[in-house]
Structure formats: C-alpha cells, structure tokens
Design a protein around this motif. Sequence first.
Motif, PDB file in Angstrom:
ATOM      1  N   PHE B  75     -11.747  53.262   3.081  1.00 52.40           N
ATOM      2  CA  PHE B  75      -9.924  53.297   2.914  1.00 52.40           C
ATOM      3  C   PHE B  75      -9.754  54.618   2.272  1.00 52.40           C
ATOM      4  CE2 PHE B  75     -10.689  48.895   4.296  1.00 52.40           C
ATOM      5  CZ  PHE B  75      -9.318  48.500   4.237  1.00 52.40           C
ATOM      6  N   LEU B  76      -9.258  55.217   1.959  1.00 52.54           N
ATOM      7  CA  LEU B  76      -8.291  56.333   0.963  1.00 52.54           C
ATOM      8  C   LEU B  76      -7.492  55.943   0.177  1.00 52.54           C
ATOM      9  CD1 LEU B  76      -8.758  58.999   3.534  1.00 52.54           C
ATOM     10  CD2 LEU B  76     -10.234  58.406   2.124  1.00 52.54           C
ATOM     11  N   ALA B  77      -7.584  56.606  -0.833  1.00 52.67           N
ATOM     12  CA  ALA B  77      -5.992  56.294  -1.368  1.00 52.67           C
ATOM     13  C   ALA B  77      -5.859  57.677  -2.696  1.00 52.67           C
ATOM     14  CB  ALA B  77      -6.500  54.991  -3.375  1.00 52.67           C
ATOM     15  N   THR B  78      -4.841  58.039  -2.498  1.00 54.34           N
ATOM     16  CA  THR B  78      -3.871  59.364  -3.051  1.00 54.34           C
ATOM     17  C   THR B  78      -2.598  59.351  -3.753  1.00 54.34           C
ATOM     18  OG1 THR B  78      -2.571  59.783  -1.155  1.00 54.34           O
ATOM     19  CG2 THR B  78      -4.726  60.932  -1.476  1.00 54.34           C
ATOM     20  N   ARG B  79      -2.405  57.891  -4.401  1.00 52.01           N
ATOM     21  CA  ARG B  79      -1.437  57.277  -4.496  1.00 52.01           C
ATOM     22  C   ARG B  79      -1.922  55.798  -5.539  1.00 52.01           C
ATOM     23  NH1 ARG B  79       3.491  60.012  -3.868  1.00 52.01           N
ATOM     24  NH2 ARG B  79       3.489  61.581  -2.326  1.00 52.01           N
ATOM     25  N   ASP B  80      -1.146  55.473  -6.646  1.00 50.47           N
ATOM     26  CA  ASP B  80      -1.184  54.529  -7.366  1.00 50.47           C
ATOM     27  C   ASP B  80      -0.643  53.335  -6.675  1.00 50.47           C
ATOM     28  OD1 ASP B  80       0.519  54.509  -8.397  1.00 50.47           O
ATOM     29  OD2 ASP B  80      -0.124  55.448 -10.572  1.00 50.47           O
ATOM     30  N   ASP B  81      -0.507  52.195  -7.180  1.00 51.99           N
ATOM     31  CA  ASP B  81       0.056  50.999  -6.934  1.00 51.99           C
ATOM     32  C   ASP B  81       1.464  51.169  -7.103  1.00 51.99           C
ATOM     33  OD1 ASP B  81      -2.352  49.963  -5.646  1.00 51.99           O
ATOM     34  OD2 ASP B  81      -1.861  48.136  -7.503  1.00 51.99           O
ATOM     35  N   SER B  82       2.368  52.025  -7.685  1.00 55.38           N
ATOM     36  CA  SER B  82       3.746  52.412  -7.493  1.00 55.38           C
ATOM     37  C   SER B  82       4.208  53.542  -6.804  1.00 55.38           C
ATOM     38  CB  SER B  82       4.060  52.551  -9.543  1.00 55.38           C
ATOM     39  OG  SER B  82       3.290  53.838  -9.870  1.00 55.38           O
ATOM     40  N   GLY B  83       3.399  53.787  -6.358  1.00 57.16           N
ATOM     41  CA  GLY B  83       3.420  55.206  -5.494  1.00 57.16           C
ATOM     42  C   GLY B  83       3.589  56.781  -6.673  1.00 57.16           C
TER      43      GLY B  83
END
Lengths: 179, 189
Positions: B75-83
């Motif tokens: 899984f990748l994330a480049t943004r937080d939960d708020s976008g």
Amino acid sequence: MKRLALYLLGGLLLGGIIHIAVVLLVPRFATRDAYEALARLGPDDIFHAVPAQGTDGPIAGLDPRMAYAACRFSLAERPLHIRAPMTGDFWSAAVFDDRGNNLYSLNDRTAGRRDLDLVVATPLQLIRLRENPQPALDNAIVVELPMNAGFVLLRAFISDPTLEAEVRKALSEADCTAG
Amino acid sequence: MRLLAYLLVAIAVAVATGLGTAWWMLSAGPPFGAVHRGAWVTWPKAGRGDADPYFRAVEARRGVAPLGSGEGLTFLATRDDSGAPLDAACIYRVEGTMPPTRLWTLAASDTEGRGFDNPAGRVGFHSREILRREDGSFAITLARSVQPGNWLPLGSGPMLLTLRLYDTPLTESGVEDAKLPAVVRVACS
C-alpha cells in the motif's frame, strides 16, 4: 472541409492504434526494468545480492527491512532448479518473466518448510520430467510456467539488525543451478 | 498537393494523440485496478500474471518488481486522510490497527523511495518491534524531532509512505473492505 474532417478522424483512429502499440511495447523496450537492470549485477544463472536501498539499485521500491537475492535464468536448455537454505523467519520467492510479470510466488508458510527447493519448467520440460523422474527432484516444488527467460527474486526478513549477517549468509548460499 | 497536406495533418494528429495519451496514462500511476482505502492505495492485481498492459508498462518504466500474490500486498500513501500531500517537514500520526497479516513493515521515504537520513538509522517499523496499546492498536509518530513512543524520523520534501503486508489473506480477497491505519497530520511548521 468534409474531407479534412474525415482525415482527422482517420488520424485519431491511427492515434488509438499507436497508443495501444506504445503501451504494449514499453515493457519490451524499457531499459530500466528489473530484468535488464539485474544484468548489471553479474552473470546469469547465479544468485546476486540485490541492494534494497539507494537509487542506483537494479530494482526500485524494495523493502529496506528485507534482504534480497536475484538470479536471471533461461529455460531454453533445461528447467530451473533452485535450492536455498533460507531462514527460520518470513521469506518468499517470486518468479518473474523477462517483461517483469510476476508469474509465481510462494512464502515460507506456503512452502511448509525452512528451505527452498523449487523447479520451474516449461510444459514440454515438465512432460519430459514426468517420463524420466529424477530422484533429486523428489522433494522439490515443481511449477509449470509458459516462459522462456526471467528472474527469481528471493527475499528474507531481517527482524533485527543483529541477525542481518545470518540472513544475508543464508541468501548467499542460494543455488540457481542445483542438480 | 491538398491530399498530401491532409495526409500530413492526419499523421501528425495520429502521432500526437497516440504518443501523448500513452505518455499521459503511463506517467502518473497504473490507471486501472487501484483500490483506495483511506489515504492508502494498492493494486491487488500487481502480483498476478493477469495484470493489465498499462500496469506492466508503468512497472517496467519504474523498474520495480511487485510483490506476488503469494508474498503480500503493498500500500502506498502520498497524501494524508484529509487529502493534503504528505510533507516530510510536518508531524504525522499513523494510527489504528492493521488488516490480518503475518508481518508488516511501514517505511517513510521521499517520492523516489530513498529513506530519510537520521542518526538512529531508522527508516521504518515492522509489526514485531512496535509498541502497542492494550487493545492491540498502535500509533506511530512521524516527525523530524524526537518523539515519545513509536517515533519514525522524517526529513524534508514530499513524502511517500509504503506499507507492506506480508503473507496476508488480502491478496486473495477482502482488500476492498480492509481497514487500514489513519494518516493524520498533527502539526506543520
């Protein structure tokens, strides 16, 4: 004007064909892809340690908490037979073809044992193996894959930095051309 | 003469649209098959032989070797939960529980995958070295300065979080309903 519109429509259709051709041909002509880049580590048919960190490693996006070894192989002459002592913790092995498709993978739990003994054969080679069973392959996991060339990527978990040397030693003993 | 001009226009349109759309669709990420869970995104078909041609092309250009279905899921994330885009100069908290998996690792890096330099030499956590609460959940604080509890040192610039689940049943099914930890921005200087 009507004729120009017709030509433009033809151009768009041709553009669609070019689009499809480019997408399909990129894996074949990419030079940064893992299969091409692994050739930099050394000759084929031998496992080479793959650095997980740093930008100049042959494979991008590897987990820094794992140790890796890779071996490029060809099924043109004989089936691939891998033996590796591996470790008592999580490890996995994946078989990729020369376009970078992950065709087969297993981990220590699915293998059900601590060491890896894996044979990859083409459908034709598998028929021959069944006709002439080899005692050396009795305990091996035999996988039939319709492929010519590719690479195997072994990964082993380093749960603690103090165990790193031990894990890397186990990977360095992996044999890509076992009998 | 007019025919030639028309032909040239048609060829120019063909090359421009063909190459342009191909480059556009391959430059971002694999355009199809993504599963989004909160801030996280994964491509469950990555490790199977039946990945679509766009996925294969993107992978080949990046030189990556995706985890197989028998190995796990990335899984990748480049943004937080708020976008908002992840910025390694900020303070984040990754909090919650992990989906069922035998082993997981979480790493913070720049967008090229390089870990941030720090004296502790810590580029991530794995599931066995993390401090948990009594209910099994955990919170990891990502910050440049030392933090109590599970602290993951950061650096500067755009950030990528990589969560790898090894030997997880999600490779077979259930990834669409998987519950992944929240990625919350605490403060930004």
